[in-house]
Design a protein around this motif. Structure first.
Motif, PDB file in Angstrom:
ATOM      1  N   GLU A  22       0.834  -1.205   0.000  1.00 39.63           N
ATOM      2  CA  GLU A  22       0.000   0.000   0.000  1.00 39.63           C
ATOM      3  C   GLU A  22       0.871   1.259   0.000  1.00 39.63           C
ATOM      4  O   GLU A  22       0.556   2.256  -0.671  1.00 39.63           O
ATOM      5  CB  GLU A  22      -0.936  -0.007   1.209  1.00 39.63           C
ATOM      6  N   TYR A  23       1.940   1.242   0.745  1.00 39.00           N
ATOM      7  CA  TYR A  23       2.837   2.404   0.756  1.00 39.00           C
ATOM      8  C   TYR A  23       3.453   2.636  -0.616  1.00 39.00           C
ATOM      9  O   TYR A  23       3.469   3.763  -1.127  1.00 39.00           O
ATOM     10  CB  TYR A  23       3.928   2.185   1.802  1.00 39.00           C
ATOM     11  N   ILE A  24       3.948   1.562  -1.232  1.00 35.71           N
ATOM     12  CA  ILE A  24       4.557   1.692  -2.555  1.00 35.71           C
ATOM     13  C   ILE A  24       3.529   2.166  -3.587  1.00 35.71           C
ATOM     14  O   ILE A  24       3.810   3.002  -4.444  1.00 35.71           O
ATOM     15  CB  ILE A  24       5.180   0.346  -2.978  1.00 35.71           C
ATOM     16  N   ARG A  25       2.306   1.611  -3.485  1.00 33.08           N
ATOM     17  CA  ARG A  25       1.282   1.999  -4.455  1.00 33.08           C
ATOM     18  C   ARG A  25       0.937   3.481  -4.342  1.00 33.08           C
ATOM     19  O   ARG A  25       0.832   4.186  -5.344  1.00 33.08           O
ATOM     20  CB  ARG A  25       0.019   1.147  -4.242  1.00 33.08           C
ATOM     21  N   HIS A  26       0.754   3.954  -3.110  1.00 29.72           N
ATOM     22  CA  HIS A  26       0.367   5.352  -2.945  1.00 29.72           C
ATOM     23  C   HIS A  26       1.508   6.317  -3.231  1.00 29.72           C
ATOM     24  O   HIS A  26       1.288   7.462  -3.648  1.00 29.72           O
ATOM     25  CB  HIS A  26      -0.179   5.588  -1.532  1.00 29.72           C
ATOM     26  N   GLU A  27       2.731   5.890  -3.008  1.00 24.30           N
ATOM     27  CA  GLU A  27       3.860   6.779  -3.220  1.00 24.30           C
ATOM     28  C   GLU A  27       4.339   6.791  -4.668  1.00 24.30           C
ATOM     29  O   GLU A  27       4.762   7.829  -5.187  1.00 24.30           O
ATOM     30  CB  GLU A  27       5.017   6.368  -2.310  1.00 24.30           C
ATOM     31  N   PHE A  28       4.281   5.641  -5.351  1.00 26.80           N
ATOM     32  CA  PHE A  28       4.926   5.545  -6.658  1.00 26.80           C
ATOM     33  C   PHE A  28       4.020   5.053  -7.788  1.00 26.80           C
ATOM     34  O   PHE A  28       4.345   5.260  -8.963  1.00 26.80           O
ATOM     35  CB  PHE A  28       6.126   4.591  -6.573  1.00 26.80           C
ATOM     36  N   LEU A  30       0.425   5.451  -8.146  1.00 23.20           N
ATOM     37  CA  LEU A  30      -0.920   6.009  -8.334  1.00 23.20           C
ATOM     38  C   LEU A  30      -1.202   6.368  -9.785  1.00 23.20           C
ATOM     39  O   LEU A  30      -2.352   6.296 -10.239  1.00 23.20           O
ATOM     40  CB  LEU A  30      -1.103   7.251  -7.445  1.00 23.20           C
TER      41      LEU A  30
END
Length: 266
Positions: A22-28, A30
């Protein structure tokens, strides 16, 4: 690996997988993944990694349980061998004392009989202790090897039928049952003068039956001191197993030993 580490892995691995994605998806990601695609991806990734992690963890637990079971089985065998050693020591001490008395009295026939008894006891002890606990720790393999050695030493024809389901006995129960079999066949060798013997052992987790027969001299000779002691020892072991014990003369000749536990679920 300890159970504490397994517990920590179980707690933190799902958190790291889901939270990290989830962190990777929202940071990189989207601009590259829609919400639907992201949800589907995390579901697939979580399922795959959880399956791999669970498979590894349970395999590790199974290996640990197998090692514990083997260790308990070896410990039970060593305890049984210590008991056999004590019994052998006491038996030989009494026989040697008897031999010394008879030699002083000049009774050579009784002395010869005592020497023969010592020889038989030592032979029995040798093939009882020949196999290391690490080899053939399964009950069926141990019984089969014991009977093979017994047949080679005695020359008595033997028919055996062993049907033992997995997990029918705990390691401690295996030692007690094996001790009954050893004592029964020791009595046949020492006292029965039999030409044939049979053993039947059928065991499932909820019930089992052991039956040993011979075509020897019969029950009238069972009151010999050594055999009477052996019967009492087998009765005690059967009681500790929660099983019934019956030792009787057969309809034709010889004796029949039956030990069984009809229903172990209660």
């Amino acid at each position: 690996m300890s159970l504490r580490l397994f517990k920590l892995f179980t707690i933190f691995v799902p958190v790291v997988i889901i939270g990290g994605f989830e962190y990777i998806r929202h940071e990189f990601l989207l601009n590259y993944l829609t919400m639907e695609a992201g949800n589907f991806s995390i579901t697939v990734i979580t399922l795959l990694l959880s399956y791999l992690f669970a498979s590894w963890m349970f395999q590790s637990i199974e290996r640990s349980n197998e090692q514990l079971t083997m260790g308990e089985a070896r410990r039970a065998v060593y305890e049984e061998r210590e008991r056999l050693a004590r019994e052998l020591h006491d038996d030989l001490a009494q026989t040697l004392f008897f031999l010394n008395v008879k030699l002083k009295q000049g009774d050579l026939e009784e002395a010869k009989a005592a020497v023969s008894e010592i020889d038989n006891s030592l032979r029995q002890a040798i093939f009882n202790l020949r196999t290391p606990p690490e080899e053939g720790t399964g009950l069926e393999q141990r019984i089969h090897k014991f009977l093979h050695d017994w047949r080679m030493v005695t020359g008595i024809e033997l028919q055996e039928k062993l049907e033992i389901d997995e997990n029918s006995f705990t390691p401690t129960e295996e030692v007690q049952l094996f001790g009954i079999i050893q004592e029964a066949f020791t009595n046949i060798r020492k006292h029965s003068m039999a030409m044939e013997a049979t053993i039947l052992l059928e065991a499932q987790p909820d019930a089992w039956k052991l039956q040993i027969t011979d075509n020897g001299r019969g029950l009238q000779h069972a009151e010999a001191a050594g055999k009477k002691y052996g019967i009492e020892l087998m009765q005690k072991r059967a009681s500790e197993l929660g099983a019934t014990f019956e030792f009787k003369a057969r309809d034709t000749t010889g004796t029949e030993l039956t030990v069984q536990a009809a229903d172990r679920r209660n």
